[in-house]
Structure formats: structure tokens, C-alpha cells
Design a protein around this motif. Structure first.
Motif, PDB file in Angstrom:
ATOM      1  N   ASN A   5      48.365  28.637  39.530  1.00 43.86           N
ATOM      2  CA  ASN A   5      49.010  29.730  38.797  1.00 43.86           C
ATOM      3  C   ASN A   5      50.526  29.675  38.959  1.00 43.86           C
ATOM      4  OD1 ASN A   5      46.599  30.700  37.861  1.00 43.86           O
ATOM      5  ND2 ASN A   5      46.398  32.268  39.448  1.00 43.86           N
ATOM      6  N   ILE A   6      50.986  29.423  40.159  1.00 45.95           N
ATOM      7  CA  ILE A   6      52.428  29.327  40.406  1.00 45.95           C
ATOM      8  C   ILE A   6      53.009  28.151  39.642  1.00 45.95           C
ATOM      9  CG2 ILE A   6      54.171  28.865  42.174  1.00 45.95           C
ATOM     10  CD1 ILE A   6      52.450  30.468  44.122  1.00 45.95           C
ATOM     11  N   LEU A   7      52.285  27.027  39.641  1.00 49.24           N
ATOM     12  CA  LEU A   7      52.731  25.844  38.912  1.00 49.24           C
ATOM     13  C   LEU A   7      52.789  26.132  37.411  1.00 49.24           C
ATOM     14  CD1 LEU A   7      53.404  23.149  40.249  1.00 49.24           C
ATOM     15  CD2 LEU A   7      51.298  22.266  39.264  1.00 49.24           C
ATOM     16  N   LEU A   8      51.777  26.821  36.901  1.00 48.15           N
ATOM     17  CA  LEU A   8      51.748  27.162  35.476  1.00 48.15           C
ATOM     18  C   LEU A   8      52.909  28.090  35.130  1.00 48.15           C
ATOM     19  CD1 LEU A   8      50.207  26.904  32.819  1.00 48.15           C
ATOM     20  CD2 LEU A   8      48.881  28.905  33.490  1.00 48.15           C
ATOM     21  N   ILE A   9      53.186  29.063  35.978  1.00 47.43           N
ATOM     22  CA  ILE A   9      54.302  29.980  35.755  1.00 47.43           C
ATOM     23  C   ILE A   9      55.635  29.213  35.772  1.00 47.43           C
ATOM     24  CG2 ILE A   9      55.599  31.903  36.761  1.00 47.43           C
ATOM     25  CD1 ILE A   9      52.888  33.095  37.601  1.00 47.43           C
ATOM     26  N   LEU A  10      55.783  28.296  36.697  1.00 45.07           N
ATOM     27  CA  LEU A  10      57.009  27.490  36.750  1.00 45.07           C
ATOM     28  C   LEU A  10      57.179  26.624  35.499  1.00 45.07           C
ATOM     29  CD1 LEU A  10      57.148  26.366  40.491  1.00 45.07           C
ATOM     30  CD2 LEU A  10      58.679  27.933  39.306  1.00 45.07           C
ATOM     31  N   ILE A  11      56.091  26.060  35.017  1.00 43.22           N
ATOM     32  CA  ILE A  11      56.155  25.243  33.792  1.00 43.22           C
ATOM     33  C   ILE A  11      56.549  26.112  32.604  1.00 43.22           C
ATOM     34  CG2 ILE A  11      54.735  23.929  32.164  1.00 43.22           C
ATOM     35  CD1 ILE A  11      53.226  22.805  34.592  1.00 43.22           C
ATOM     36  N   ILE A  12      55.940  27.294  32.502  1.00 40.57           N
ATOM     37  CA  ILE A  12      56.261  28.206  31.388  1.00 40.57           C
ATOM     38  C   ILE A  12      57.720  28.648  31.465  1.00 40.57           C
ATOM     39  CG2 ILE A  12      55.788  30.492  30.444  1.00 40.57           C
ATOM     40  CD1 ILE A  12      52.825  30.003  31.175  1.00 40.57           C
ATOM     41  N   LEU A  13      58.181  29.001  32.667  1.00 41.92           N
ATOM     42  CA  LEU A  13      59.576  29.414  32.813  1.00 41.92           C
ATOM     43  C   LEU A  13      60.536  28.265  32.503  1.00 41.92           C
ATOM     44  CD1 LEU A  13      59.442  31.670  36.007  1.00 41.92           C
ATOM     45  CD2 LEU A  13      59.829  32.377  33.634  1.00 41.92           C
ATOM     46  N   THR A  14      60.173  27.055  32.901  1.00 40.00           N
ATOM     47  CA  THR A  14      61.007  25.896  32.604  1.00 40.00           C
ATOM     48  C   THR A  14      61.088  25.671  31.104  1.00 40.00           C
ATOM     49  OG1 THR A  14      60.372  24.887  34.692  1.00 40.00           O
ATOM     50  CG2 THR A  14      61.324  23.439  33.044  1.00 40.00           C
ATOM     51  N   PHE A  15      59.936  25.780  30.421  1.00 37.32           N
ATOM     52  CA  PHE A  15      59.919  25.616  28.967  1.00 37.32           C
ATOM     53  C   PHE A  15      60.742  26.716  28.290  1.00 37.32           C
ATOM     54  CE2 PHE A  15      57.990  26.456  24.809  1.00 37.32           C
ATOM     55  CZ  PHE A  15      58.197  25.219  24.213  1.00 37.32           C
TER      56      PHE A  15
END
Length: 83
Positions: A5-15
Motif C-alpha cells: 500500500n505504501i509503495l502504491l501510494i508512493l507510485i501514485i504520488l510520483t505520477f
């Protein structure tokens, strides 16, 4: 699971951050292009004004020479011959 979940949130924020940077850069480039267009239009207007000023000076010189000729003609007609 929490790591995913943290990784997914980081990917979304990066995008989202990358998207924001792209749109911000596009807006900046657009404003820069608008400023350059205004600058070139201003240079064109200035060159047009210089041509108009030159034409006005030429016309003023013609008018001054015509006035000088009229003054000479007028002074010739006002000379009194006492002979």
C-alpha cells in the motif's frame, strides 16, 4: 500488505507530481512564448513608427521649403522700386 500500500501510494504520488511538473512546465513555456510574441510585435510596431517618423520628417522638410519659397516670392512682390 502494508508495504504494498505504501509503495502504491508512493507510485501514485510520483505520477501526480510528474503530471503536475509537466503541466506547470507547459504553462511556463506558453507564457514564455506569449512574451516573445509580444516582444516581436513590439519590435515590428517600433520599426513601423520609425518609418512613419521618417516620412513625417520628410514631409515637414517639404513644407518648410515650400514656406521658404513662398516667403521669398512674397518678399519679391513687396519690394518697391523708387526709380
Amino acid at each position: 500488505m502494508k508495504t504494498n500500500n505504501i509503495l502504491l501510494i508512493l507510485i501514485i504520488l510520483t505520477f501526480a507530481g510528474a503530471t503536475w511538473l509537466i503541466t506547470e512546465n507547459h504553462d511556463l513555456k506558453s507564457r514564455e512564448i506569449d512574451m516573445m510574441d509580444k516582444w516581436f510585435h513590439m519590435e515590428e510596431d517600433l520599426s513601423d513608427m520609425q518609418v512613419e517618423i521618417f516620412d513625417m520628417k520628410t514631409q515637414m522638410n517639404r513644407i518648410e521649403s515650400l514656406i521658404d519659397e513662398m516667403a521669398i516670392d512674397y518678399s519679391d512682390t513687396n519690394t518697391v522700386n523708387y526709380n
